[in-house]
Enzyme design. Structure first.
Site, PDB file in Angstrom:
ATOM      1  N   TRP A  46       0.821  -1.223   0.000  1.00  0.00           N
ATOM      2  CA  TRP A  46       0.000   0.000   0.000  1.00  0.00           C
ATOM      3  C   TRP A  46       0.850   1.266   0.000  1.00  0.00           C
ATOM      4  O   TRP A  46       0.321   2.369   0.001  1.00  0.00           O
ATOM      5  CB  TRP A  46      -0.957   0.010   1.191  1.00  0.00           C
ATOM      6  CG  TRP A  46      -0.343  -0.390   2.478  1.00  0.00           C
ATOM      7  CD1 TRP A  46       0.242   0.420   3.381  1.00  0.00           C
ATOM      8  CD2 TRP A  46      -0.263  -1.713   3.008  1.00  0.00           C
ATOM      9  NE1 TRP A  46       0.707  -0.309   4.439  1.00  0.00           N
ATOM     10  CE2 TRP A  46       0.401  -1.626   4.231  1.00  0.00           C
ATOM     11  CE3 TRP A  46      -0.668  -2.972   2.546  1.00  0.00           C
ATOM     12  CZ2 TRP A  46       0.663  -2.753   5.022  1.00  0.00           C
ATOM     13  CZ3 TRP A  46      -0.408  -4.085   3.329  1.00  0.00           C
ATOM     14  CH2 TRP A  46       0.241  -3.959   4.550  1.00  0.00           C
ATOM     15  N   ARG A  47       2.184   1.095   0.007  1.00  0.00           N
ATOM     16  CA  ARG A  47       3.037   2.284  -0.044  1.00  0.00           C
ATOM     17  C   ARG A  47       3.490   2.587  -1.468  1.00  0.00           C
ATOM     18  O   ARG A  47       4.227   3.540  -1.697  1.00  0.00           O
ATOM     19  CB  ARG A  47       4.268   2.083   0.835  1.00  0.00           C
ATOM     20  CG  ARG A  47       3.935   2.156   2.300  1.00  0.00           C
ATOM     21  CD  ARG A  47       5.174   2.239   3.140  1.00  0.00           C
ATOM     22  NE  ARG A  47       4.804   2.389   4.523  1.00  0.00           N
ATOM     23  CZ  ARG A  47       5.533   1.959   5.535  1.00  0.00           C
ATOM     24  NH1 ARG A  47       6.683   1.357   5.311  1.00  0.00           N
ATOM     25  NH2 ARG A  47       5.129   2.137   6.766  1.00  0.00           N
ATOM     26  N   GLU A  70      -5.945   1.117   5.305  1.00  0.00           N
ATOM     27  CA  GLU A  70      -6.159   1.607   6.673  1.00  0.00           C
ATOM     28  C   GLU A  70      -7.271   0.828   7.370  1.00  0.00           C
ATOM     29  O   GLU A  70      -7.191   0.559   8.560  1.00  0.00           O
ATOM     30  CB  GLU A  70      -6.447   3.107   6.674  1.00  0.00           C
ATOM     31  CG  GLU A  70      -5.232   3.960   6.339  1.00  0.00           C
ATOM     32  CD  GLU A  70      -4.044   3.714   7.282  1.00  0.00           C
ATOM     33  OE1 GLU A  70      -4.263   3.322   8.443  1.00  0.00           O
ATOM     34  OE2 GLU A  70      -2.896   3.892   6.841  1.00  0.00           O
ATOM     35  N   GLN A 127      -6.221  -3.054  13.930  1.00  0.00           N
ATOM     36  CA  GLN A 127      -6.214  -4.244  14.798  1.00  0.00           C
ATOM     37  C   GLN A 127      -5.706  -5.518  14.117  1.00  0.00           C
ATOM     38  O   GLN A 127      -5.967  -6.621  14.590  1.00  0.00           O
ATOM     39  CB  GLN A 127      -7.612  -4.509  15.364  1.00  0.00           C
ATOM     40  CG  GLN A 127      -8.061  -3.394  16.297  1.00  0.00           C
ATOM     41  CD  GLN A 127      -9.528  -3.480  16.617  1.00  0.00           C
ATOM     42  OE1 GLN A 127     -10.371  -3.321  15.743  1.00  0.00           O
ATOM     43  NE2 GLN A 127      -9.851  -3.721  17.859  1.00  0.00           N
ATOM     44  N   GLY A 139     -10.970 -11.193  10.234  1.00  0.00           N
ATOM     45  CA  GLY A 139     -11.531 -10.884  11.556  1.00  0.00           C
ATOM     46  C   GLY A 139     -12.104  -9.470  11.642  1.00  0.00           C
ATOM     47  O   GLY A 139     -12.010  -8.687  10.691  1.00  0.00           O
ATOM     48  N   TYR A 160      -8.440   8.519  13.753  1.00  0.00           N
ATOM     49  CA  TYR A 160      -7.173   8.005  13.261  1.00  0.00           C
ATOM     50  C   TYR A 160      -7.205   7.804  11.734  1.00  0.00           C
ATOM     51  O   TYR A 160      -6.321   8.270  11.008  1.00  0.00           O
ATOM     52  CB  TYR A 160      -6.792   6.675  13.947  1.00  0.00           C
ATOM     53  CG  TYR A 160      -5.743   5.977  13.148  1.00  0.00           C
ATOM     54  CD1 TYR A 160      -4.430   6.431  13.180  1.00  0.00           C
ATOM     55  CD2 TYR A 160      -6.075   4.950  12.258  1.00  0.00           C
ATOM     56  CE1 TYR A 160      -3.463   5.865  12.372  1.00  0.00           C
ATOM     57  CE2 TYR A 160      -5.125   4.380  11.444  1.00  0.00           C
ATOM     58  CZ  TYR A 160      -3.811   4.841  11.509  1.00  0.00           C
ATOM     59  OH  TYR A 160      -2.872   4.292  10.695  1.00  0.00           O
ATOM     60  N   ASP A 191      -2.159   6.294  16.206  1.00  0.00           N
ATOM     61  CA  ASP A 191      -2.543   4.908  16.521  1.00  0.00           C
ATOM     62  C   ASP A 191      -1.680   4.434  17.693  1.00  0.00           C
ATOM     63  O   ASP A 191      -0.977   5.231  18.326  1.00  0.00           O
ATOM     64  CB  ASP A 191      -2.385   4.010  15.283  1.00  0.00           C
ATOM     65  CG  ASP A 191      -0.930   3.802  14.887  1.00  0.00           C
ATOM     66  OD1 ASP A 191      -0.045   4.471  15.473  1.00  0.00           O
ATOM     67  OD2 ASP A 191      -0.668   2.972  14.002  1.00  0.00           O
ATOM     68  N   CYS A 199      10.965   1.393  17.764  1.00  0.00           N
ATOM     69  CA  CYS A 199      10.467   1.713  19.107  1.00  0.00           C
ATOM     70  C   CYS A 199       9.326   0.751  19.444  1.00  0.00           C
ATOM     71  O   CYS A 199       8.182   1.150  19.655  1.00  0.00           O
ATOM     72  CB  CYS A 199       9.993   3.169  19.139  1.00  0.00           C
ATOM     73  SG  CYS A 199       9.717   3.766  20.804  1.00  0.00           S
ATOM     74  N   CYS A 216      18.151   3.972  16.928  1.00  0.00           N
ATOM     75  CA  CYS A 216      17.007   4.860  16.726  1.00  0.00           C
ATOM     76  C   CYS A 216      17.449   6.213  16.159  1.00  0.00           C
ATOM     77  O   CYS A 216      18.341   6.866  16.710  1.00  0.00           O
ATOM     78  CB  CYS A 216      16.285   5.061  18.052  1.00  0.00           C
ATOM     79  SG  CYS A 216      14.897   6.189  17.902  1.00  0.00           S
TER      80      CYS A 216
HETATM   81 FE1  SF4 Z   1      11.901   4.735  21.259  1.00  0.00          FE
HETATM   82 FE2  SF4 Z   1      13.962   5.783  20.024  1.00  0.00          FE
HETATM   83 FE3  SF4 Z   1      13.308   6.657  22.419  1.00  0.00          FE
HETATM   84 FE4  SF4 Z   1      14.353   4.249  22.181  1.00  0.00          FE
HETATM   85  S1  SF4 Z   1      15.355   6.162  21.698  1.00  0.00           S
HETATM   86  S2  SF4 Z   1      12.558   4.793  23.375  1.00  0.00           S
HETATM   87  S3  SF4 Z   1      13.505   3.584  20.219  1.00  0.00           S
HETATM   88  S4  SF4 Z   1      12.086   6.840  20.560  1.00  0.00           S
END
Ligand code: SF4
Length: 351
Positions: A31-32, A44, A49, A88, A127, A145, A194, A204
């Protein structure tokens, strides 16, 4: 932290870092590849869920079957539920179908870009409005979300992010010139870096701005919510069969699994009595099939099926929506996952 005073430098740096990361490492999801509003809307609805890996199996077949919003609007409910079978949360399929009909009737078959008009479509909440408006039309509209909530709670070390707080943070960080990419970049970070457990902070792209990482509270952000107790309900089912075919009944409109096909439930009644009440003559002894457990959001269902051979035909007074089906004969009949397992085990028992 007061979200309305995220320093402009922070906003600019954080946006750039996350968008650069997204440009380099976004997953190639079906979908991208296209921002056609109908394709975005379908994705979407499906992703609500449901895991990405599952949606991937359904997305393209759905678009082959219903390539445009008009094609979906013109389809029958049975076809729509059959195409959704196994995903579902069937209310989403019915809402998507109704949304397509509203788009066809009121908007001439064109999905509106205005967030208020989008929000008025069946099944489109805050959302989904934000996601479709930003991804399909580039309209800067926040979309929060579960992934986004977790990322923001950690970034700004907020234990209990309220909807109002999240709206403000999302609104302030939203990139106006790359709204769709920004929406997807935050979700992508939540889904791949994350993550709820063991986030990859070392990898990150926004580590430098992360307040919970700095204060060592990552594992507590957001604070866990108390899990609801989910009751278990035992649901006896009648598998009434006649010369190698079995009876299915359409579930009532409204309520759980509305409009789908299922085995009749035995509400404190024996299978023989149910058969008789339908005008059928029981023959032979009832025999059990393996039980099937299924978890709904609010309920653990334990289906307990009993097979009973019958003769005759269903009397006319029985409410409409009864169907005899042979093994392998479910092409036009949408069954929820648990009922499909019961069907398969009956099918195996007669082969
Ligand atoms: Fe989340 Fe990045 Fe913070 Fe770690 S550093 S908690 S992965 S936002």
């Amino acid at each position: 932290m007061k979200p309305e005073i995220i320093p402009p430098d922070t906003v600019a740096g954080l946006r750039r870092a996350l968008l650069d990361h997204y440009d380099l490492s976004a997953r190639d999801l079906p979908w991208r590849r296209d921002t056609d509003p109908y394709r975005v809307l379908v994705s979407e609805f499906m992703l609500q869920q449901t895991r990405v890996e599952t949606v991937i199996r359904y997305y393209e077949p759905w678009l082959e079957r219903f390539p445009t919003v008009t094609a979906l609007a013109e389809a029958g409910e049975d076809q729509v539920l059959k195409a959704w079978e196994g995903l579902g949360y069937y209310r989403r399929a019915r809402n998507l179908h109704r949304a397509a009909q509203v788009v066809a009737e009121r908007h001439g078959g064109t999905i509106p870009s205005d967030p208020d008009e989008l929000r008025s479509l069946p099944g489109v909440g805050e959302y989904t409005t934000g996601a479709v408006a930003s991804i399909a039309f580039g309209v800067p509209t926040p979309a929060v979300d579960g992934n986004v909530r977790r990322v923001f709670a950690r970034l700004f070390d907020e234990a209990k992010p309220t909807p109002g707080w999240l709206r403000k943070v999302a609104g302030q960080l939203l990139s106006s010139d790359r709204a769709g990419d920004w929406t997807q970049a935050v979700m992508e970070l939540g889904a791949t870096v994350c993550t709820p457990r063991a986030p990859a902070c070392d990898a990150c792209p926004v580590l430098a701005w992360c307040a919970s990482n700095a204060s060592g509270t990552v594992d507590d952000r957001p604070a866990p919510t108390k899990k609801r107790d989910v009751p278990t309900r035992v649901i006896p089912l009648a598998v009434l069969c006649r010369s190698g075919e079995v009876i299915l009944q359409r579930r009532p409109t409204g309520g759980l699994l509305a409009g789908l096909w299922a085995f009749p439930e035995l509400d404190e009644i024996a299978p023989e009595d149910l058969a008789t009440s339908m005008g059928l003559e029981p023959v032979g002894e009832p025999r059990p099939l393996p039980e099937v457990d299924h978890r709904f959001t609010h309920l653990h269902a334990r289906y307990v099926p009993t097979v009973l051979e019958v003769r005759g035909d269903v009397r006319e007074a029985v409410p409409e929506g009864v169907r005899w089906v042979r093994p392998g004969g479910l092409e036009d009949t949408a069954l929820p996952v648990a009922q499909r397992k019961v069907f398969d085990s009956w099918q195996n028992s007669v082969e």
